[in-house]
Design a protein around this motif. Structure first.
Motif, PDB file in Angstrom:
ATOM      1  N   ASP A  83      24.302  12.707 -23.336  1.00 42.10           N
ATOM      2  CA  ASP A  83      22.852  12.605 -23.544  1.00 42.10           C
ATOM      3  C   ASP A  83      22.171  11.918 -22.364  1.00 42.10           C
ATOM      4  O   ASP A  83      21.432  10.930 -22.518  1.00 42.10           O
ATOM      5  CB  ASP A  83      22.540  11.842 -24.845  1.00 42.10           C
ATOM      6  N   PHE A  84      22.434  12.450 -21.185  1.00 39.14           N
ATOM      7  CA  PHE A  84      21.925  11.849 -19.948  1.00 39.14           C
ATOM      8  C   PHE A  84      20.552  12.425 -19.612  1.00 39.14           C
ATOM      9  O   PHE A  84      20.425  13.601 -19.269  1.00 39.14           O
ATOM     10  CB  PHE A  84      22.916  12.138 -18.815  1.00 39.14           C
ATOM     11  N   ALA A  85      19.531  11.611 -19.722  1.00 35.17           N
ATOM     12  CA  ALA A  85      18.175  12.052 -19.394  1.00 35.17           C
ATOM     13  C   ALA A  85      17.378  10.856 -18.882  1.00 35.17           C
ATOM     14  O   ALA A  85      16.483  10.335 -19.546  1.00 35.17           O
ATOM     15  CB  ALA A  85      17.493  12.660 -20.616  1.00 35.17           C
ATOM     16  N   PRO A  86      17.715  10.370 -17.680  1.00 31.38           N
ATOM     17  CA  PRO A  86      17.095   9.142 -17.176  1.00 31.38           C
ATOM     18  C   PRO A  86      15.628   9.333 -16.783  1.00 31.38           C
ATOM     19  O   PRO A  86      15.211  10.416 -16.365  1.00 31.38           O
ATOM     20  CB  PRO A  86      17.939   8.827 -15.931  1.00 31.38           C
ATOM     21  N   THR A  87      14.857   8.262 -16.937  1.00 30.02           N
ATOM     22  CA  THR A  87      13.500   8.225 -16.405  1.00 30.02           C
ATOM     23  C   THR A  87      13.604   7.772 -14.951  1.00 30.02           C
ATOM     24  O   THR A  87      14.099   6.675 -14.683  1.00 30.02           O
ATOM     25  CB  THR A  87      12.620   7.245 -17.202  1.00 30.02           C
ATOM     26  N   GLN A  88      13.153   8.614 -14.034  1.00 31.59           N
ATOM     27  CA  GLN A  88      13.366   8.326 -12.618  1.00 31.59           C
ATOM     28  C   GLN A  88      12.092   7.815 -11.939  1.00 31.59           C
ATOM     29  O   GLN A  88      11.004   8.319 -12.185  1.00 31.59           O
ATOM     30  CB  GLN A  88      13.871   9.573 -11.892  1.00 31.59           C
ATOM     31  N   LEU A  89      12.270   6.821 -11.085  1.00 30.94           N
ATOM     32  CA  LEU A  89      11.168   6.265 -10.304  1.00 30.94           C
ATOM     33  C   LEU A  89      11.325   6.683  -8.844  1.00 30.94           C
ATOM     34  O   LEU A  89      12.450   6.859  -8.365  1.00 30.94           O
ATOM     35  CB  LEU A  89      11.172   4.739 -10.388  1.00 30.94           C
ATOM     36  N   PRO A  90      10.238   6.809  -8.121  1.00 27.06           N
ATOM     37  CA  PRO A  90      10.350   7.162  -6.712  1.00 27.06           C
ATOM     38  C   PRO A  90      10.744   5.963  -5.846  1.00 27.06           C
ATOM     39  O   PRO A  90      10.444   4.810  -6.186  1.00 27.06           O
ATOM     40  CB  PRO A  90       8.937   7.636  -6.352  1.00 27.06           C
ATOM     41  N   CYS A  91      11.416   6.245  -4.748  1.00 25.90           N
ATOM     42  CA  CYS A  91      11.585   5.283  -3.673  1.00 25.90           C
ATOM     43  C   CYS A  91      10.606   5.696  -2.564  1.00 25.90           C
ATOM     44  O   CYS A  91       9.932   6.720  -2.677  1.00 25.90           O
ATOM     45  CB  CYS A  91      13.019   5.307  -3.143  1.00 25.90           C
ATOM     46  N   TYR A  92      10.549   4.920  -1.511  1.00 29.80           N
ATOM     47  CA  TYR A  92       9.616   5.212  -0.425  1.00 29.80           C
ATOM     48  C   TYR A  92      10.302   4.947   0.913  1.00 29.80           C
ATOM     49  O   TYR A  92      11.319   4.246   0.986  1.00 29.80           O
ATOM     50  CB  TYR A  92       8.354   4.355  -0.543  1.00 29.80           C
ATOM     51  N   ASP A 115       0.865  -1.182   0.000  1.00 31.56           N
ATOM     52  CA  ASP A 115       0.000   0.000   0.000  1.00 31.56           C
ATOM     53  C   ASP A 115       0.907   1.239   0.000  1.00 31.56           C
ATOM     54  O   ASP A 115       1.309   1.739   1.042  1.00 31.56           O
ATOM     55  CB  ASP A 115      -0.900  -0.011   1.236  1.00 31.56           C
ATOM     56  N   PHE A 116       1.243   1.737  -1.182  1.00 30.91           N
ATOM     57  CA  PHE A 116       2.182   2.849  -1.302  1.00 30.91           C
ATOM     58  C   PHE A 116       1.609   4.155  -0.745  1.00 30.91           C
ATOM     59  O   PHE A 116       2.362   5.062  -0.382  1.00 30.91           O
ATOM     60  CB  PHE A 116       2.588   3.041  -2.765  1.00 30.91           C
ATOM     61  N   SER A 117       0.295   4.254  -0.645  1.00 29.72           N
ATOM     62  CA  SER A 117      -0.314   5.478  -0.113  1.00 29.72           C
ATOM     63  C   SER A 117       0.019   5.689   1.362  1.00 29.72           C
ATOM     64  O   SER A 117      -0.086   6.800   1.878  1.00 29.72           O
ATOM     65  CB  SER A 117      -1.831   5.432  -0.293  1.00 29.72           C
ATOM     66  N   ALA A 118       0.430   4.622   2.038  1.00 27.21           N
ATOM     67  CA  ALA A 118       0.776   4.718   3.458  1.00 27.21           C
ATOM     68  C   ALA A 118       2.257   5.019   3.677  1.00 27.21           C
ATOM     69  O   ALA A 118       2.710   5.142   4.828  1.00 27.21           O
ATOM     70  CB  ALA A 118       0.406   3.411   4.164  1.00 27.21           C
ATOM     71  N   LEU A 119       3.021   5.157   2.582  1.00 28.30           N
ATOM     72  CA  LEU A 119       4.464   5.358   2.679  1.00 28.30           C
ATOM     73  C   LEU A 119       4.849   6.780   2.312  1.00 28.30           C
ATOM     74  O   LEU A 119       4.117   7.481   1.615  1.00 28.30           O
ATOM     75  CB  LEU A 119       5.191   4.382   1.740  1.00 28.30           C
ATOM     76  N   GLU A 120       6.031   7.199   2.783  1.00 31.25           N
ATOM     77  CA  GLU A 120       6.579   8.510   2.412  1.00 31.25           C
ATOM     78  C   GLU A 120       7.316   8.375   1.079  1.00 31.25           C
ATOM     79  O   GLU A 120       8.087   7.441   0.882  1.00 31.25           O
ATOM     80  CB  GLU A 120       7.567   9.005   3.481  1.00 31.25           C
ATOM     81  N   VAL A 121       7.044   9.318   0.183  1.00 31.51           N
ATOM     82  CA  VAL A 121       7.682   9.278  -1.136  1.00 31.51           C
ATOM     83  C   VAL A 121       9.058   9.936  -1.079  1.00 31.51           C
ATOM     84  O   VAL A 121       9.239  10.978  -0.436  1.00 31.51           O
ATOM     85  CB  VAL A 121       6.811   9.993  -2.187  1.00 31.51           C
TER      86      VAL A 121
END
Length: 622
Positions: free
Chosen positions: A230-239, A208-214
Motif C-alpha cells: 500500500d505504497f502511496a507517499p505524499t511527495q514534496l518538491p526539492c529545489y 524565495d522559492f520562485s527563484a529556484l529550480e524545482v
C-alpha cells in the motif's frame, strides 16, 4: 550484573540494524545509547539511498534489515537516479521526514521483543583471557555479555568545529564518548582520526522559492522495500540553487578562518563530499556549484542546503548563504559544522566484522572508517547477524564480492583498509552487472529466510519471481520465430522492426525499444506475470550476453584463486608489482593466490599479474 547475549553500543543507523537483527533471531539484546530520543537521528542530510547507496539499502532489505521499510513509511520524495542509464548503475533515493524517521525507529526498537534500550554512555570494554566479558557505563553499571558490537559513529572522541570555536560533542547538543576511545587503546587497538561535516539548515519562510529550480519526485514512485505494501507517499518538491562568484569570493576571503586550512582540524575528510570551502579551494576555475535544497520534514519548515557543508564561522555562513539567488533574506536555524572523531582502521577486523584482537568484539559503521547512513546500516546488520550466529556455534555470514555490494564494502575495508572516509560507489563493484538493485531480493533473500529475518510469505513471493524468471528466459531462448506473415504482424502490432530471418525471441526482447508492456503482449506465458517478474526477465534478456560473460569471469577467478604459489617463490623482479606489494607478499608469504588476495593492499590487478607470472615461469605450481 545484568547479562545479555549481545550488547550494542550506539543508537545510530549501524546500531539500529545491529540490535534488531539478533533480537529478531531470538537473542537477548541490549542497546546502550547516549540519548534515547536520538536513536536513528539523521545527523547530516535528510535522505536515504543514492547511487550505490540505494543498492546497499535494497540488499539490507533482502536480508531482513529495517532501513528500507522505515524509509517507505516516512519518505517525502522518491526518485531513481540514473534512470536513463543501464540498470546496474541506477540508484534509488528518498528524501525522508527526519523527525518521523527518528521517532519511528526509536518506537520500533522499544517495542521489539528480546531488545532492551538504556540511555547511558559506555566507558570501558571488559575482557577475560582475550574475550569480551562485558561493558561498563558512566553510571557505574556493568553489563555482562560475550558479544559486544561497537557502533559509535562520530561520537568516539568527537570534536565539533565552527570557525575558531571547538566543542567536545558527538553531535551538536550531545555528549561525545571519550573514555571508550582510551579503553580501545588499552586493549591494543590502533585508532586514527577522520573528519566529516554538515550543512546549514534554513528557515523556509526566509527562502524565495520562485527563484529556484524545482525538482519533483518520480511520477510513479517505487518503494525501497520488497516487503512494503500500500505504497502511496505524499511527495514534496526539492529545489536547485547555485553558488556564484560573489559566494566564492566571500569564502576565499575567509580561508584564514576555516578550521580546514588553519591546521585546527587534524582528521582526513571525505574526498567525495567536500565542504564548500574545500570545493572553492580545489575547483577555483568553476564559476558556480549546485546546491540541492531539501525539505527536512513533511511540514517543510526547514530546508537542508545540500552541497554547502562548512565549518566557517556563523557570520560568514550567513553572508555566503545570502549571496545565493533565492537566499537573499535567508535565516539559518541550525549552522553547519565540521566534526572530527576517532576510528579504528578496519584491517584490524575479520570479514565477519569481529576484531582480530579481542574475541566477541565487533565494530560496525563509522568506527570502521566509512561515511553514510547506508554503509553504516549494512555493517551493523552483518555484525548483528554474525554475533548471533557465533552464539549458535555457526559459521559467520560473509558475502562475496560477486554476491553483494555489502560484500564489496566489507572486503574493501577489511583487506585494503582506509585512510579517508570510505563511500560506496558502483565503480567499486567489479561485478556490478550482477549486483543490480532490481535483483537484490533474488540474490540475498535466501540468507534472510535462513536467518529467520524474512518470513515465509515474503519468501514465497521471491520464489515465484525466481520461477517466472527461469521459465520466461527458457521460453525466450528456446523459441525461434520465422519471418512468417503471422510473426511479422505480431512485431508490427508491438511497434517493433520486422525480421528477415529466423531469430530467437530473446534477441527480439533484447532490443533497446522492447518494454515490459510489450513483453506482456508478446505471448500468453507472460500475460499473467507480475511486474517484478517481467522486469527481471526483461533485464536478464537484454543483458544476457554480458551477464553470462561476468558469471564466466567469476568462475575463472574462483579457479585462479586456488592456484598455489610455489615454495620459495621470489616476488621481486616481477614487472607490474609495486615495492609495497612485494614487501607485503614477502612478509606474509601466502601459499595460494586466494591467501594473497586476502592481504590488505593486494589489489585484483596484482593477483592477475602474479597468476600470469606463475603460469609462465613456474615449472610445477603446487
Amino acid at each position: 550484573m545484568q547479562e545479555y547475549d549481545i550488547i550494542v553500543v550506539g543508537g545510530g543507523h549501524a546500531g539500529i540494524e545491529a540490535s534488531l537483527a539478533p533480537a529478531r533471531m531470538g537473542k537477548k539484546t541490549l542497546l546502550i545509547t547516549i540519548l534515547a530520543e536520538q536513536i536513528g537521528a539523521t545527523s547530516c542530510n535528510p535522505a536515504v539511498g543514492g547511487l550505490a547507496k540505494g543498492h546497499l539499502v535494497k540488499e539490507l532489505d533482502a536480508l531482513g534489515g529495517q532501513m528500507g521499510l522505515t524509509t517507505d513509511v516516512v519518505g517525502i520524495q522518491f526518485r531513481v537516479l540514473n534512470e536513463s542509464k543501464g540498470p546496474a548503475v541506477r540508484g534509488s533515493r528518498a528524501q525522508i521526514d527526519m523527525d518521523r524517521y527518528r521517532v519511528y525507529m526509536r518506537n520500533l526498537l522499544l517495542n521489539t521483543p528480546n531488545l532492551d534500550v538504556t540511555q547511558e554512555i559506555a566507558t570501558q570494554i571488559l575482557t577475560q583471557n582475550g574475550q569480551i566479558s562485558g561493558v561498563k557505563t558512566h553510571l557505574g553499571n556493568e553489563y555482562k555479555t560475550s558479544k559486544l558490537i561497537i557502533t559509535t559513529g562520530t561520537f568516539l572522541n568527537g570534536l565539533i568545529h565552527v570557525g575558531f570555536n571547538k566543542l567536545q560533542a558527538g553531535r551538536v547538543g550531545e555528549f561525545s564518548s571519550v573514555n571508550l576511545s582510551q579503553s580501545l587503546r588499552d586493549h591494543g587497538f590502533t585508532l586514527g582520526r577522520l573528519k566529516t561535516g554538515t550543512c546549514p539548515r534554513v528557515d523556509a519562510k526566509s527562502i524565495d522559492f520562485s527563484a529556484l529550480e524545482v525538482q519533483e519526485g518520480d511520477a510513479n514512485p517505487v518503494p525501497f522495500s520488497f516487503r512494503t505494501r500500500d505504497f502511496a507517499p505524499t511527495q514534496l518538491p526539492c529545489y536547485i540553487a547555485y553558488t556564484n562568484e560573489t559566494t566564492h569570493e566571500i569564502i576565499r576571503s575567509n580561508f584564514d578562518k576555516a578550521p580546514l586550512f588553519t591546521g585546527q582540524i587534524e582528521g582526513v575528510g571525505p574526498r567525495y563530499c567536500p565542504s564548500i570551502e574545500d570545493k572553492i579551494n580545489r575547483f577555483g576555475d568553476r564559476d558556480r556549484h549546485h546546491l540541492f535544497i531539501e525539505p527536512q520534514t513533511a511540514s517543510a519548515t526547514e530546508y537542508y542546503i545540500n552541497g554547502f557543508s562548512t565549518s566557517l564561522p556563523y557570520d560568514v555562513q550567513v553572508k555566503m548563504l545570502r549571496s545565493v539567488k533565492g537566499f537573499e533574506n535567508a535565516r539559518i536555524v541550525r549552522h553547519g559544522y565540521a566534526i572530527e572523531y576517532d576510528y579504528a582502521p578496519p584491517t584490524q577486523l575479520k570479514h565477519s566484522l569481529e576484531t582480530k584482537l579481542v574475541g566477541g568484539l565487533y565494530f560496525a559503521g563509522q568506527i570502521n572508517g566509512t561515511t553514510g547512513y547506508e554503509e553504516a546500516a549494512a555493517q551493523g546488520l552483518m555484525a548483528g547477524i554474525n554475533a548471533a550466529l557465533a552464539l549458535e556455534g555457526k559459521e559467520p555470514l560473509v558475502l562475496r564480492r560477486d554476491e553483494a555490494y555489502i560484500g564489496v564494502l566489507i572486503d574493501d575495508l577489511v583487506t585494503k583498509g582506509t585512510k579517508e572516509p570510505y563511500r560506496m560507489f558502483t565503480s567499486r563493484a567489479e561485478y556490478r552487472l550482477l549486483l543490480r538493485e532490481d535483483n537484490a531480493v533474488l540474490r540475498l533473500s535466501g540468507y534472510g529466510r535462513q536467518l529467520r529475518l524474512i518470513d515465509a510469505k515474503t519468501y514465497k513471493r521471491v520464489e515465484e519471481i525466481r520461477e517466472n524468471l527461469a521459465r520466461g528466459l527458457a521460453y525466450l531462448n528456446q523459441t525461434v520465430i520465422t519471418p512468417s506473415k503471422q510473426n511479422l504482424a505480431l512485431l508490427e502490432s508491438l511497434d517493433e522492426d520486422i525480421i528477415s530471418q529466423n531469430v530467437s525471441l530473446q534477441k527480439i526482447v533484447a532490443r533497446k525499444s522492447f518494454t515490459r508492456e510489450k513483453l506482456q503482449n508478446l505471448d500468453e506465458i507472460f500475460a499473467c506475470m507480475d511486474e517484478a517478474s517481467l522486469e527481471q526477465i526483461l533485464v536478464e534478456a537484454k543483458y544476457q550476453h554480458y551477464i553470462a560473460e561476468q558469471k564466466s569471469q567469476i568462475e575463472r577467478m574462483k579457479d585462479m584463486l586456488q592456484v598455489r604459489i610455489p615454495e620459495g617463490f621470489s616476488f621481486r623482479g616481477i614487472s607490474g608489482l609495486s615495492n609495497e606489494v612485494v614487501e607485503k607478499l614477502e612478509t606474509f608469504n601466502p601459499p595460494t593466490l586466494f591467501a594473497a588476495s586476502e592481504i590488505s593492499g593486494i589489489t585484483p590487478a596484482a593477483i592477475d599479474i602474479l597468476h600470469i607470472y606463475i603460469k609462465m615461469n613456474a615449472k610445477e605450481p603446487r
